[in-house]
Design a protein around this motif. Structure first.
Motif, PDB file in Angstrom:
ATOM      1  N   TYR A  43     111.840  75.801 103.186  1.00  0.00           N
ATOM      2  CA  TYR A  43     113.045  76.391 103.763  1.00  0.00           C
ATOM      3  C   TYR A  43     113.291  77.785 103.174  1.00  0.00           C
ATOM      4  O   TYR A  43     114.313  78.040 102.532  1.00  0.00           O
ATOM      5  N   PRO A  48     117.779  68.133 105.276  1.00  0.00           N
ATOM      6  CA  PRO A  48     116.679  68.220 104.304  1.00  0.00           C
ATOM      7  C   PRO A  48     117.073  67.765 102.903  1.00  0.00           C
ATOM      8  O   PRO A  48     116.339  67.967 101.952  1.00  0.00           O
ATOM      9  N   LEU A  81     113.876  76.261  97.345  1.00  0.00           N
ATOM     10  CA  LEU A  81     114.019  76.058  98.785  1.00  0.00           C
ATOM     11  C   LEU A  81     112.766  76.502  99.522  1.00  0.00           C
ATOM     12  O   LEU A  81     112.318  75.834 100.466  1.00  0.00           O
ATOM     13  N   PHE A  91     118.851  76.639 105.490  1.00  0.00           N
ATOM     14  CA  PHE A  91     119.058  75.641 106.547  1.00  0.00           C
ATOM     15  C   PHE A  91     120.557  75.513 106.787  1.00  0.00           C
ATOM     16  O   PHE A  91     121.376  76.103 106.079  1.00  0.00           O
TER      17      PHE A  91
END
Length: 531
Positions: free
Chosen positions: A357, A293, A352, A361
């Motif tokens: 997320y 990501p 995030l 992650f």
């Protein structure tokens, strides 16, 4: 009794001879042998300053500064279109073999660096000279853009203006070498160097010592300031430190041993002998902008806010200052008023979550396996765990890390410690083109973030075309803004700017800048003197 008297007299005379020699000689320790003293090939911190002591270029820097000045060249001029430089050599300069330097030597030396058979790591710096690419590809017998006007004048024409070109001519890859000596020694020229520099090679016994002696014909009056420099090879840094304490070594070439650093800095007598100076370097974590990501700007910004840089600096005994930007403080274009991304784990978590997320992650961090890099990588791992990012560490040999970083999609994050970028020359474009440009985002390249902003690349080209002295302030300001724009994209997490610490014996004189010279890394031996 007469025999004993003669023996004692011999010992006394030998001791006096050694003492007299030591008065004029500086002793430097190194663990490993010097790889080469060929200016077209040498490219590491160990041989850099020694090569600069043996050879000269058209230009050099004022000692202890990043300010260029004529050196082998007495003067130079630039054409109206900003592409052609004309250099007039100083009269009476001789190589160590006694032959007079001519403009033909400048042409030969540059063409030697450009010739693929030399395998010079500096070849790419001079491919902007007109005709250089054709020569390097074997399509021409000489470089058309390097013309010998007469014995004392050489003219160099570029394909397009390059404001950093004068800095490139001050690199050792452009230093003057005599053709007859190169042809005499062939591949071994690096072990039998002949230049015009302040020192000449007196002796080289592999694995034991390299001895340089003063060049009596050096063209700068009063330089060098010592008769001899002896590089003692094969000394473990801790053994070298003990010999330093006994007065047998003047400079620790490998630096203060990490295990002894606190001891040195807490002892007032030893601390007074330590020279500290800034370097043109930035140590960073590269974030692969092409890998999920990390291809999300918010994720990269979050990672920038999650790292406790002060803690990392403490791991290396505070031998650095935390970094907030790409350029180091010594580099023109450094933004003194820029604060960078704050250390703010709470805000990092929020970013995030915004990026999708909320639970973090998983990713991978590659790092050099030489101490203290694994410990620093673990510190980064812990900091990122605090915001939910699970990091797998791959601490590997330096060459393996470099290979992975230069392979598309293979290394999401790279800790650059042990391989950090140290500028080849003090111009801000050296922190852009090799490591952050679109042109460098190629397999095997050093743009480990795989970052490409085409608008900024065009801007950098425009800035490098600003070659006139009156344009330099504007150009530097332009690069300042360019790097701040890059920081908005967050392809790096700048961690620290390392400082150089060197300890020298009490008998050596001069300011710290001699021993932690930002250009003659690490020591400007030409300026070293004994009190």
């Amino acid at each position: 009794m007469k025999q004993v008297t003669r023996w004692l007299l011999g010992v006394i005379l030998l001791g006096l001879a050694y003492a007299q020699g030591a008065k004029d000689t500086v002793y430097v320790s190194f663990k490993d042998d010097i790889s080469t003293l060929d200016p077209a090939i040498g490219y590491d911190w160990q041989n850099w300053s020694i090569i600069k002591s043996i050879f000269d270029g058209l230009l050099d820097y004022e000692p202890g500064t990043t300010k260029l000045r004529p050196h082998l060249a007495e003067k130079y001029s630039l054409s109206a279109d900003g592409r052609t430089y004309t250099f007039v050599l100083r009269k009476g300069i001789r190589f160590h073999n006694g032959r007079m330097l001519t403009a033909q030597d400048i042409k030969y030396s540059l063409e030697r660096t450009l010739n693929p058979s030399t395998q010079s790591p500096g070849q790419s710096f001079y491919l902007g000279i007109a005709g250089a690419k054709a020569f390097a590809e074997g399509k021409a017998k000489e470089v058309s853009g390097i013309q010998v006007v007469n014995a004392e004048t050489v003219r160099i024409t570029l394909e397009k203006p390059d404001a950093s070109f004068l800095h490139k001519l001050a690199l050792n890859f452009a230093y003057a070498v005599p053709r007859e000596e190169v042809e005499r020694w062939g591949k071994d020229f690096g072990k039998h160097p002949v230049g015009t520099g302040a020192f000449r090679l007196k002796e080289w016994i592999l694995g034991q010592r390299v001895v340089l002696e003063r060049n009596p014909n050096y063209f700068i009056p009063g330089r060098p300031r010592v008769k001899q420099i002896v590089f003692v090879i094969g000394l473990d840094p801790n053994v070298a430190y003990l010999r330093f304490q006994r007065g047998e070594i003047d400079l620790l070439g490998d630096g203060i041993p990490p295990a002894r650093f606190n001891e040195v800095m807490s002892n007032p007598k030893l601390r007074a002998l330590v020279a500290i100076g800034d370097q043109l370097n930035t140590v960073f974590v590269a974030l692969n902008t092409q890998v999920k990501p990390l291809n999300d700007l918010r994720v990269r910004q979050a990672l920038n806010m999650a790292i406790d840089k002060e803690k990392i600096v403490r791991i290396i005994n505070n031998r650095a200052i935390p970094a907030v930007q790409i350029l180091p403080p010594l580099m023109p274009g450094y933004a003194k008023d820029y604060m960078g991304y704050p250390y703010d784990p709470a805000k990092a978590k929020k970013l995030l979550a915004e990026a999708g997320y909320p639970d973090g992650f998983s990713t991978v961090l590659f790092a050099n396996n030489t101490d203290p890099n694994p410990r620093i990588a673990q510190s980064i791992q812990q900091d990122l765990a605090n915001i939910g990012v699970r990091v797998e560490l791959k601490t590997l040999a330096q060459s393996t890390v470099i290979q992975a970083a230069g392979t598309p999609g293979q290394a999401p994050m790279v800790w650059s410690g042990g391989m950090a970028w140290i500028a080849d020359y003090p111009d801000p474009n050296n922190f852009y083109w090799p490591i952050l440009s679109c042109a460098a985002a190629v397999p095997g390249g050093w743009n480990w973030a795989w970052y490409c902003n085409k608008k900024l690349e065009l801007r950098a080209q425009e800035l490098d075309a600003m070659v006139r002295p009156e344009q330099q302030a504007q150009r530097v300001a332009g690069y300042r803004d360019l790097f701040l724009e890059i920081m908005k994209d967050a392809p790096w997490i700048p961690i620290f700017h390392e400082k150089r610490y060197t300890i020298r014996s009490a008998r050596l004189g001069g300011p710290d800048s001699i021993y932690v010279d930002p250009i003659h890394i690490p020591v400007n031996y030409e300026e070293v003197y004994i009190k």
